[in-house]
Scaffold this motif. Structure first.
Motif, PDB file in Angstrom:
ATOM      1  N   GLN A   1       0.834  -1.210   0.000  1.00 26.56           N
ATOM      2  CA  GLN A   1       0.000   0.000   0.000  1.00 26.56           C
ATOM      3  C   GLN A   1       0.871   1.265   0.000  1.00 26.56           C
ATOM      4  OE1 GLN A   1      -2.748  -0.126   3.324  1.00 26.56           O
ATOM      5  NE2 GLN A   1      -3.103   2.073   3.206  1.00 26.56           N
TER       6      GLN A   1
ATOM      7  N   ASN B   1       3.896   1.493  -1.061  1.00 27.08           N
ATOM      8  CA  ASN B   1       4.571   1.558  -2.357  1.00 27.08           C
ATOM      9  C   ASN B   1       3.649   2.139  -3.423  1.00 27.08           C
ATOM     10  OD1 ASN B   1       5.221  -0.493  -5.024  1.00 27.08           O
ATOM     11  ND2 ASN B   1       6.800   0.892  -4.264  1.00 27.08           N
ATOM     12  N   ARG B   2       2.373   1.741  -3.362  1.00 26.45           N
ATOM     13  CA  ARG B   2       1.407   2.266  -4.340  1.00 26.45           C
ATOM     14  C   ARG B   2       1.219   3.780  -4.172  1.00 26.45           C
ATOM     15  NH1 ARG B   2      -0.727  -2.785  -3.320  1.00 26.45           N
ATOM     16  NH2 ARG B   2      -2.156  -2.073  -1.703  1.00 26.45           N
ATOM     17  N   GLN B   3       1.520   4.257  -2.935  1.00 28.09           N
ATOM     18  CA  GLN B   3       1.439   5.708  -2.693  1.00 28.09           C
ATOM     19  C   GLN B   3       2.718   6.430  -3.148  1.00 28.09           C
ATOM     20  OE1 GLN B   3       0.591   5.942   1.503  1.00 28.09           O
ATOM     21  NE2 GLN B   3      -1.440   5.043   1.277  1.00 28.09           N
TER      22      GLN B   3
END
Lengths: 239, 339
Positions: A185, A187-189
């Protein structure tokens, strides 16, 4: 264009010794902006030494660049200030301090533009269980909670690159999975992550690229989704 | 409400109670004879010394067996400046303190690169060297004869002529020293020190400049030690090398560990106990059993309160507040449900 191609972290020929033992043979590695890279390898492969060399906790030769800037000469604390934060194996918590104190100390390098309490609130959003343990001494937390606190504390520094040394070690599969999902999560940010694990199918699902470390040196670099096509690697790391 | 009550209970236990203890001891001493005043005065001086030592050994988790060197610098600095050069005691006090701080910075810079036993040995050597200098440099220190004629504490010509007046000043300085220690401990600086005690690599990895903070803690401890040495010189009016010998190190360690190393008030409580307990036992007319009783009490305290008395008090208060919280929570939930 040049800025887009400059990796977030670039290690060139990092090499480290423990006495006469060549623990890390000349190793080069990159992590791109917002990329999640996994380093896999068995016990004693040199994974921890590699991370410690990158933060200069272990003296090493070679060069290291962060966002294109040569940071080879920077001390550990200056690398942290530059945005490289490591969650160490064994978590490295301050056991006699409370959850709140640990988190506050994580914000040690933070400038005054955002209050510490606001950062703590965002960590609690990510790990609500820590909020319930707010005033509890860190050493009295469960293993999973300690790992959450270690990651939360690292996030307090607003890192540009988060390096984690076997965060799932010693945790129940469900808790380990929960923690790795949180990393995904983050990393996705947009957070760059260098994740060191021993055998981690979940880590491979999160990662874009994987480095295989063996006997102190990198023996393979490949996209994470290609590991299945390598019979030996998939047998060792996915089963 | 529970949170407020908890905070109030903690503040009472961790601040108001120790302050009250110091004031009670002070009042008892002021209503006693000169001998008691001297003992309590020594306790206050040791309290200041140990509060400083606590910065380096307690908060930062390092070992120093050589803080007596800085007490000697403070003591001799004050003695020479006031008795030979007729400086004002306050000016001599601060100049000695700053000098001790500078010496600590110069010595600490290379020495603090050592760790564990090596650091302990290096600091121990520092104490021994200072001791030898104070014996051998007779022109400056008057060697074994010691330095006498040191005036009592005072400022701008006004002297605290009696021991009781000096004791009040010592108590106030002790409270000031602990207040500074408490403020620093709970600051960003103090948290950085405690992170070093917790794990040096972890502290470094979070951006703490470990070498700089260790040095800062060492310098602060040296300045406290110098202050204690100066105050001793004024309080007694005489110093000799023996005052700042290895016995001072052992005595201060006992106080620190007994009271609670790493806690704010532990050093003061330890100083009070170690200074006063032998006198209390002497008053009980135990004769030759006095030393045995003293040892038994000290060992018992360390067995049953290994983190020190102040830490034991802290744990007790935490247990009480936890119990209160669990007792209040169901009733609060019931009240909410009913309302």
């Amino acid at each position: 264009m040049a800025a887009e191609t400059t990796p977030l972290l670039e290690a060139q020929d990092l090499s480290a010794f423990y006495g006469r033992v060549h623990a890390l043979k000349p190793t080069s590695l990159t992590v791109g902006e917002g990329e999640l890279v996994t380093v896999l390898g068995p016990n004693g492969a040199g994974k921890t030494t590699m991370l410690r060399a990158m933060t200069r906790l272990t003296p090493a030769s070679g060069r290291i660049f962060f966002k294109g800037r040569d940071i080879t000469a920077l001390a550990t604390h200056d690398r942290a200030r530059a945005g490289i934060i490591m969650v160490q194996e064994g978590r490295g918590l301050f056991g006699q301090m409370t959850v709140h104190e640990n988190l506050t100390l994580g914000a040690y390098t933070m400038d005054a533009s955002e209050t510490v309490e606001e950062r703590i609130a965002s960590v609690f959003t990510l790990f609500p269980r820590l909020k319930e343990r707010y005033e509890q001494i860190a050493s009295s937390l469960s293993g999973g909670e300690q790992q959450m606190l270690a990651i939360g504390r690292a996030l307090m520094a607003k890192p540009k690159l988060l390096m984690l040394d076997e965060p799932s070690l010693g945790l129940a599969p469900r808790v380990a999975s929960e923690i790795l999902e949180t990393l995904g999560q983050l990393n996705r940010q947009g957070l760059g992550i260098l994740l060191v694990e021993q055998k981690a199918p979940l880590a491979l699902r999160l990662a874009k690229r994987v480095y295989i470390l063996s006997l102190g040196g990198i023996v393979a670099e490949l996209p994470a989704n290609e590991i299945k096509s390598h019979h030996d690697l998939s047998r060792y790391y996915l089963h | 409400m529970t949170s407020r009550a908890t905070t109030f209970t903690r503040r009472v236990a961790t601040t108001a109670a120790p302050v009250a203890l110091v004031l009670v001891v002070l009042l008892l001493a002021l209503n006693s004879n000169g001998y008691v005043v001297t003992i309590v005065g020594f306790a206050a001086i040791y309290g200041i010394f140990c509060t400083g030592l606590n910065f380096f050994m307690g908060y930062t988790g390092q070992a120093s067996f050589g803080q007596n060197a800085f007490a000697a610098l403070g003591g001799y600095g004050t003695a020479i400046l006031t008795a030979t050069y007729y400086w004002d005691p306050v000016a001599a006090f601060f100049v000695s303190m700053i000098f001790a701080g500078i010496v600590a910075a110069i010595i600490g810079y290379p020495t603090l690169k050592l760790r564990g036993h090596y650091l302990a040995m290096a600091t121990f050597a520092l104490g021994l060297i200072t001791y030898e200098i104070s014996i051998e440099w007779i022109d400056l220190t008057q060697g074994y004869m010691g330095y006498s004629g040191i005036p009592p504490l005072g400022v701008f010509g006004f002297e605290l002529a009696t021991e009781k007046q000096q004791l009040v000043a010592l108590a106030l300085l002790l409270l000031l020293g602990v207040w500074i220690s408490t403020r620093l401990r709970d600051s960003r600086f103090g948290r950085a020190l405690r992170s070093i005690a917790g794990s040096e690599p972890a502290a470094q990895a979070l951006g703490v400049n470990v070498a700089r903070y260790k040095l800062a803690a060492f310098v602060i401890a040296a300045m406290y030690a110098s202050a204690a040495g100066s105050l001793f010189a004024h309080f007694v009016g005489f110093i000799s090398p023996e005052v700042f010998g290895a016995a001072m190190v052992i005595q201060s360690f006992t106080m620190l560990f007994l009271g609670g190393i790493g806690t704010t008030w532990g050093p003061v409580i330890g100083a009070l106990i170690v200074s006063m307990l032998p006198e209390v036992l002497r008053g009980m007319h135990l004769k030759e059993l006095q030393d045995v009783a003293y040892c038994i009490i000290l060992v018992s305290i360390l067995i049953f309160a290994p983190k020190g008395i102040f830490a034991l008090i802290g744990e007790g208060v935490a247990a009480i507040t936890r119990r209160r919280a669990t007792e209040t929570a169901p009733s609060a939930a019931a009240a909410q449900a009913a309302g």
